[in-house]
Design an enzyme around this catalytic site. Sequence first.
Site, PDB file in Angstrom:
ATOM      1  N   TYR A 137       0.829  -1.214   0.000  1.00 43.44           N
ATOM      2  CA  TYR A 137       0.000   0.000   0.000  1.00 43.44           C
ATOM      3  C   TYR A 137       0.862   1.264   0.000  1.00 43.44           C
ATOM      4  CZ  TYR A 137      -4.709  -1.869   0.883  1.00 43.44           C
ATOM      5  OH  TYR A 137      -5.933  -2.471   0.776  1.00 43.44           O
ATOM      6  N   LYS A 184       2.643 -15.022   1.172  1.00 40.36           N
ATOM      7  CA  LYS A 184       2.914 -15.865   0.000  1.00 40.36           C
ATOM      8  C   LYS A 184       4.429 -16.053  -0.069  1.00 40.36           C
ATOM      9  CE  LYS A 184       0.719 -16.671  -3.483  1.00 40.36           C
ATOM     10  NZ  LYS A 184       0.203 -17.957  -4.013  1.00 40.36           N
ATOM     11  N   ASP A 217      -3.422 -17.708  -0.276  1.00 42.16           N
ATOM     12  CA  ASP A 217      -4.469 -18.313  -1.114  1.00 42.16           C
ATOM     13  C   ASP A 217      -5.120 -19.495  -0.389  1.00 42.16           C
ATOM     14  OD1 ASP A 217      -2.054 -19.648  -1.338  1.00 42.16           O
ATOM     15  OD2 ASP A 217      -2.195 -20.020  -3.497  1.00 42.16           O
ATOM     16  N   ASP A 241      -6.488  -7.066   4.093  1.00 42.97           N
ATOM     17  CA  ASP A 241      -7.645  -6.367   3.533  1.00 42.97           C
ATOM     18  C   ASP A 241      -8.591  -7.358   2.872  1.00 42.97           C
ATOM     19  OD1 ASP A 241      -9.208  -4.152   2.591  1.00 42.97           O
ATOM     20  OD2 ASP A 241      -8.281  -4.421   0.619  1.00 42.97           O
ATOM     21  N   ASP A 245     -12.515  -8.898   4.265  1.00 45.22           N
ATOM     22  CA  ASP A 245     -13.794  -8.807   3.539  1.00 45.22           C
ATOM     23  C   ASP A 245     -14.407 -10.199   3.387  1.00 45.22           C
ATOM     24  OD1 ASP A 245     -13.601  -5.998   3.073  1.00 45.22           O
ATOM     25  OD2 ASP A 245     -14.539  -6.259   1.102  1.00 45.22           O
TER      26      ASP A 245
HETATM   27  C1  IPM Z   1     -10.475  -0.958   3.951  1.00 43.29           C
HETATM   28  C2  IPM Z   1     -10.539  -0.321   2.584  1.00 43.29           C
HETATM   29  C3  IPM Z   1      -9.323   0.555   2.369  1.00 43.29           C
HETATM   30  C4  IPM Z   1      -8.110  -0.359   2.293  1.00 43.29           C
HETATM   31  C5  IPM Z   1      -9.351   1.482   1.138  1.00 43.29           C
HETATM   32  C6  IPM Z   1     -10.607   2.272   1.042  1.00 43.29           C
HETATM   33  C7  IPM Z   1      -8.159   2.400   1.160  1.00 43.29           C
HETATM   34  O1  IPM Z   1     -10.689  -1.286   1.599  1.00 43.29           O
HETATM   35  O2  IPM Z   1     -10.358  -0.243   4.946  1.00 43.29           O
HETATM   36  O3  IPM Z   1     -10.589  -2.177   4.047  1.00 43.29           O
HETATM   37  O4  IPM Z   1      -7.837  -0.964   1.247  1.00 43.29           O
HETATM   38  O5  IPM Z   1      -7.424  -0.462   3.315  1.00 43.29           O
HETATM   39 MN    MN Z   2     -11.056  -3.293   2.404  1.00 44.12          MN
END
Ligand code: IPM
Ligand code: MN
Length: 347
Positions: A137, A184, A217, A241, A245
């Site tokens: 990042y 990885k 993975d 990240d 999700d």
């Molecule tokens: C998160 C988001 C952020 C990230 C973006 C919006 C910069 O996806 O907080 O999970 O990738 O960290």
């Molecule tokens: Mn995110």
Amino acid sequence: MTQTLLLLPGDGIGPEVLAEARRVAEAVAPDLAFEEALVGGASIDAHDIPLTDDVLAQAKTSDAVLLGAVGGPKWEATDRDKRPEAGLLGLRKGLDVFANLRPAFCFPSLVAASSLKPELVAGLDIMIVRELTSGVYFGAPRGVEPGVKGYDTSIYTADEVERVARVAFEIARGRDGRVCSVEKSNVMETGLFWRQQVTKVHGVHGSGVELSHMYADACAMELVRQPKQFDVILAGNLFGDILSDEAAMLTGSIGMLPSASLGSAGTPGLFEPVHGSAPDIAGQGVANPCAAILSMEMALRWSLGRGDAANAVFEAVSKALEGGARTKDLGGSLSTREMGDLILSGL
Ligand code: IPM
Ligand code: MN
Ligand code: NAD
């Protein structure tokens, strides 16, 4: 001394969900001083940049920062450093909140809301510890040469891995005592370095903690095959990240997942839902405020030293869900405000 909670509602559903988090905070911690400021697209509209020096300074002097969400189609065309997301990254970097805690907890009453079979998620309680201020990042160089190439740099230093690994070990000691470190290392040098360094730090600071390693993975696959095998998952910025999700859906909805981003002791934490600004439902008043309310709960617990108030909020959310309270993402029809009302009435 009065404690200050800085609210940064941001964009899209951010202001909608943060309004409910604020009402709950006012109920359980009426002595808090609430401040509010702009970040993301909202800041771009007012000041042409997604995070002003003033707001960063204000964040640094508050006791905790609660952010809604940033981003949206309106600001997508701008240069990367002027986009809403850059404001969020600048805030994380500026506050040096290197450890992002993302708890994937499945409330018993939401077992049926998960896209996985109930028996796979009943009792699920995972803590993802994501490194938040380095990795691909932030690595340099990075760039796009239109029509030629695009590139990023993945980099981790020994100190960066050590400090987040220590947080993961510490958290594991208060839980089931198991950390699974994810990278990885089979294809990436940063992954190999990450594994070596985590192993080394474990040797010094990992007493009482069982450490295992998994490729990212494979971890993505194991998270949907047998998610309850995990206690703490430790990952770098990008894999953390993505995996968080994925873990969100195990709990029923991404609208349920809070997060806490912590720096060194004595510095303010940054608390935010894992979800984004949800442009597809923004302005409709139907977003699930639970992730924002639970992020506020984490602020009470991790930055403000108010464990009792935090417990009360957690119980109120749990009770509302048990009573059948559901926003649209959970298969119900409650508005954001109505969900907030039910949580408030359970306090
Ligand atoms: C998160 C988001 C952020 C990230 C973006 C919006 C910069 O996806 O907080 O999970 O990738 O960290
Ligand atoms: Mn995110
Ligand atoms: P998103 O999380 O905003 O939305 C993904 C899906 O989940 C959408 O269908 C949305 O309606 C739904 N959703 C999200 N939160 C919800 C809630 N509380 N209640 C009900 N449904 C909810 O992710 P995206 O669509 O990939 O990104 C949209 C924008 O948000 C982008 O600009 C992105 O960069 C930004 N973003 C910001 C953050 C943040 O501020 N922390 C995090 C992720 C994405």
